[in-house]
Every structure is written in structure tokens, then in C-alpha cells.
Design a protein around this motif. Structure first.
Motif, PDB file in Angstrom:
ATOM      1  N   LEU A 152      -6.439  12.589  -2.890  1.00 50.50           N
ATOM      2  CA  LEU A 152      -5.365  12.229  -4.069  1.00 50.50           C
ATOM      3  C   LEU A 152      -6.093  12.751  -5.059  1.00 50.50           C
ATOM      4  CD1 LEU A 152      -4.332   8.524  -3.886  1.00 50.50           C
ATOM      5  CD2 LEU A 152      -3.264  10.603  -2.544  1.00 50.50           C
ATOM      6  N   PRO A 153      -5.049  13.464  -6.231  1.00 46.73           N
ATOM      7  CA  PRO A 153      -5.841  14.082  -7.342  1.00 46.73           C
ATOM      8  C   PRO A 153      -6.517  12.940  -8.070  1.00 46.73           C
ATOM      9  CG  PRO A 153      -3.494  14.167  -7.530  1.00 46.73           C
ATOM     10  CD  PRO A 153      -3.818  13.589  -6.113  1.00 46.73           C
ATOM     11  N   SER A 154      -7.205  13.456  -9.187  1.00 48.10           N
ATOM     12  CA  SER A 154      -8.029  12.478  -9.851  1.00 48.10           C
ATOM     13  C   SER A 154      -7.329  11.735 -10.865  1.00 48.10           C
ATOM     14  CB  SER A 154      -9.328  13.286 -10.751  1.00 48.10           C
ATOM     15  OG  SER A 154      -8.609  14.233 -11.523  1.00 48.10           O
ATOM     16  N   TRP A 155      -6.005  12.377 -11.234  1.00 47.26           N
ATOM     17  CA  TRP A 155      -5.028  11.610 -12.135  1.00 47.26           C
ATOM     18  C   TRP A 155      -4.312  10.523 -11.603  1.00 47.26           C
ATOM     19  CZ3 TRP A 155      -0.492  12.384 -10.219  1.00 47.26           C
ATOM     20  CH2 TRP A 155      -0.228  13.479  -9.467  1.00 47.26           C
ATOM     21  N   HIS A 156      -4.304  10.317 -10.006  1.00 49.11           N
ATOM     22  CA  HIS A 156      -3.451   9.805  -9.403  1.00 49.11           C
ATOM     23  C   HIS A 156      -3.831   8.087  -9.985  1.00 49.11           C
ATOM     24  CE1 HIS A 156      -1.482   7.328  -6.400  1.00 49.11           C
ATOM     25  NE2 HIS A 156      -0.695   8.320  -5.720  1.00 49.11           N
ATOM     26  N   PRO A 157      -2.931   7.231 -10.172  1.00 47.56           N
ATOM     27  CA  PRO A 157      -2.696   5.981 -10.446  1.00 47.56           C
ATOM     28  C   PRO A 157      -3.936   5.214  -9.602  1.00 47.56           C
ATOM     29  CG  PRO A 157      -0.552   6.549 -10.708  1.00 47.56           C
ATOM     30  CD  PRO A 157      -1.108   7.561 -10.213  1.00 47.56           C
ATOM     31  N   GLU A 181       0.981  -1.196   0.135  1.00 44.20           N
ATOM     32  CA  GLU A 181       0.158  -0.123  -0.190  1.00 44.20           C
ATOM     33  C   GLU A 181       0.775   1.250  -0.055  1.00 44.20           C
ATOM     34  OE1 GLU A 181      -3.767  -1.853   2.122  1.00 44.20           O
ATOM     35  OE2 GLU A 181      -2.193  -0.838   3.662  1.00 44.20           O
ATOM     36  N   TRP A 182       2.031   1.084   0.566  1.00 40.70           N
ATOM     37  CA  TRP A 182       2.854   2.480   0.770  1.00 40.70           C
ATOM     38  C   TRP A 182       3.396   2.551  -0.547  1.00 40.70           C
ATOM     39  CZ3 TRP A 182       3.964   6.102   4.317  1.00 40.70           C
ATOM     40  CH2 TRP A 182       5.264   6.802   4.242  1.00 40.70           C
ATOM     41  N   GLU A 183       4.054   1.640  -1.063  1.00 42.57           N
ATOM     42  CA  GLU A 183       4.620   1.764  -2.354  1.00 42.57           C
ATOM     43  C   GLU A 183       3.463   2.187  -3.620  1.00 42.57           C
ATOM     44  OE1 GLU A 183       7.947   1.105  -3.467  1.00 42.57           O
ATOM     45  OE2 GLU A 183       8.233   1.548  -1.408  1.00 42.57           O
ATOM     46  N   ALA A 184       2.158   1.848  -3.356  1.00 37.70           N
ATOM     47  CA  ALA A 184       1.216   2.089  -4.346  1.00 37.70           C
ATOM     48  C   ALA A 184       0.774   3.830  -4.232  1.00 37.70           C
ATOM     49  CB  ALA A 184       0.091   1.242  -4.298  1.00 37.70           C
ATOM     50  N   LEU A 185       1.167   4.245  -3.068  1.00 37.87           N
ATOM     51  CA  LEU A 185       0.729   5.489  -3.146  1.00 37.87           C
ATOM     52  C   LEU A 185       1.654   6.474  -4.092  1.00 37.87           C
ATOM     53  CD1 LEU A 185       0.120   6.575   0.786  1.00 37.87           C
ATOM     54  CD2 LEU A 185      -1.268   6.649  -1.203  1.00 37.87           C
ATOM     55  N   CYS A 186       2.957   5.991  -4.294  1.00 37.86           N
ATOM     56  CA  CYS A 186       3.795   6.799  -5.210  1.00 37.86           C
ATOM     57  C   CYS A 186       3.088   6.969  -6.936  1.00 37.86           C
ATOM     58  CB  CYS A 186       5.191   6.201  -5.280  1.00 37.86           C
ATOM     59  SG  CYS A 186       6.294   6.837  -6.388  1.00 37.86           S
ATOM     60  N   ASP A 187       3.110   8.204  -7.288  1.00 38.85           N
ATOM     61  CA  ASP A 187       2.465   8.201  -8.439  1.00 38.85           C
ATOM     62  C   ASP A 187       3.333   8.329  -9.609  1.00 38.85           C
ATOM     63  OD1 ASP A 187       3.757  10.814  -8.560  1.00 38.85           O
ATOM     64  OD2 ASP A 187       1.937  11.823  -7.895  1.00 38.85           O
ATOM     65  N   PRO A 218      -1.325   4.060 -14.943  1.00 33.87           N
ATOM     66  CA  PRO A 218       0.202   4.283 -14.269  1.00 33.87           C
ATOM     67  C   PRO A 218       0.926   5.361 -14.898  1.00 33.87           C
ATOM     68  CG  PRO A 218       0.177   2.170 -15.602  1.00 33.87           C
ATOM     69  CD  PRO A 218      -1.272   2.677 -15.465  1.00 33.87           C
ATOM     70  N   GLN A 219       0.338   5.968 -15.881  1.00 34.09           N
ATOM     71  CA  GLN A 219       0.837   7.076 -16.543  1.00 34.09           C
ATOM     72  C   GLN A 219       0.080   8.280 -16.139  1.00 34.09           C
ATOM     73  OE1 GLN A 219       3.816   6.930 -18.589  1.00 34.09           O
ATOM     74  NE2 GLN A 219       3.596   4.716 -17.802  1.00 34.09           N
ATOM     75  N   GLY A 220      -0.961   8.192 -15.111  1.00 33.95           N
ATOM     76  CA  GLY A 220      -1.581   9.379 -14.743  1.00 33.95           C
ATOM     77  C   GLY A 220      -0.868  10.756 -14.575  1.00 33.95           C
ATOM     78  N   ALA A 221       0.054  10.785 -13.785  1.00 34.53           N
ATOM     79  CA  ALA A 221       1.157  11.841 -13.371  1.00 34.53           C
ATOM     80  C   ALA A 221       1.690  12.476 -14.825  1.00 34.53           C
ATOM     81  CB  ALA A 221       1.986  11.384 -12.538  1.00 34.53           C
ATOM     82  N   LYS A 222       2.285  11.643 -15.523  1.00 32.18           N
ATOM     83  CA  LYS A 222       2.679  12.169 -16.728  1.00 32.18           C
ATOM     84  C   LYS A 222       1.818  12.596 -17.725  1.00 32.18           C
ATOM     85  CE  LYS A 222       6.462   8.438 -16.595  1.00 32.18           C
ATOM     86  NZ  LYS A 222       6.493   8.168 -15.329  1.00 32.18           N
ATOM     87  N   GLN A 223       0.657  12.111 -17.836  1.00 31.53           N
ATOM     88  CA  GLN A 223      -0.475  12.801 -18.682  1.00 31.53           C
ATOM     89  C   GLN A 223      -0.918  14.001 -18.170  1.00 31.53           C
ATOM     90  OE1 GLN A 223      -3.059   9.271 -18.469  1.00 31.53           O
ATOM     91  NE2 GLN A 223      -2.130   8.169 -20.166  1.00 31.53           N
TER      92      GLN A 223
END
Length: 144
Positions: free
Chosen positions: A105-110, A21-27, A116-121
Motif C-alpha cells: 500500500l502507498p505510504s499515504w494509505h489510511p 478488514e475488507w472495508e478498511a482497505l478502501c482509501d 483517513p484523509q491520506g488519499a485526499k492529502q
């Protein structure tokens, strides 16, 4: 990724998260991978540069050896619950920072968008990053 609750980030505090869960928080934005500079005084501001460490994969936009980053990169900082509270230099969009402050979390967060590209997009990654070399003067790459 295994989690115990589909939207765990909304119901658990950071100190209650399991490893996955901790690792999944990273966008995956890469902004925490940028080198920072600070003067000698404790209250001197922390300045962010556009320079990423040698381990960063510019083409993929992420750490090139995430599992071994602490052994390979001197000074690579492990984010912990305590540090999420201390590190005010973390990007405003950082899920660890947001959740520490009880913000969504922002709507684009994975975790929300499923991409998984939410932040980049959404233009959040370490744009214009430069790979660290022995010849680089970090002061020349400070971000305003």
C-alpha cells in the motif's frame, strides 16, 4: 474497526479478509465511484468520466449513503475478490488492486498513515468530480 492482526493486509490474501478488514482497505479516494463508458464490444476500452453518481457527497468526497448504495444506485458495483482481479479500470493506487497483485500500500494509505484523509492529502481523490444529473452527457466528461 476490529481486525485480527495490526497489519493484516500484509499477511492475508484478499479472500482471507473479514468484513471489517475488507472495508478498511478502501482509501476513500472515490475514483471507483466515477461513471465509466465502454463500447459494445467486449475488448473496447473502458473510459472513465469525471461524473459521480447521485449518491456521492461532493462536499465530503465519499458516498452519501454507503450502507444502502446498492439499493439506491442502479449499477453500483460491489467490489469482490473476483472483481478486484478482473477490474483493470480500478485506479493504480487502489488497495484492492495493489493487494491482488501482491504490491504494498502507498505510504499515504489510511491503514499506514493513520489519517483517513491520506488519499485526499496526496491528490488521489476524484478531483473535479461532477454530480450526475438527468441532463449530463457522460461523453462530454471523459477523462483522457
Amino acid at each position: 474497526m476490529k481486525t485480527t492482526h495490526e497489519r493484516f493486509w500484509e499477511t492475508k490474501r484478499l479472500d482471507e479478509l473479514n468484513f471489517d478488514e475488507w472495508e478498511a482497505l478502501c482509501d476513500g479516494c472515490g475514483l471507483c465511484c466515477l461513471h465509466r463508458l465502454q463500447g459494445e464490444e467486449e475488448d473496447d476500452p473502458i473510459l472513465t468520466t469525471r461524473v459521480v453518481c447521485r449518491c456521492y457527497d461532493l462536499a465530503r468526497g465519499c458516498c452519501g449513503d454507503y450502507a444502502n448504495r446498492f439499493e439506491r444506485v442502479e449499477g453500483c458495483t460491489q467490489l469482490t475478490v473476483e472483481r478486484a482481479a478482473e477490474f483493470d479500470w480500478l485506479p493504480e493506487t487502489c488497495a484492492y488492486r495493489l493487494r491482488h497483485h501482491g504490491l504494498p500500500l502507498p505510504s499515504w494509505h489510511p491503514l499506514i498513515s493513520g489519517s483517513p484523509q491520506g488519499a485526499k492529502q496526496h491528490g488521489v481523490p476524484a478531483l473535479g468530480a461532477v454530480l450526475e444529473t438527468d441532463e449530463i452527457d457522460l461523453e462530454e466528461y471523459i477523462i483522457d
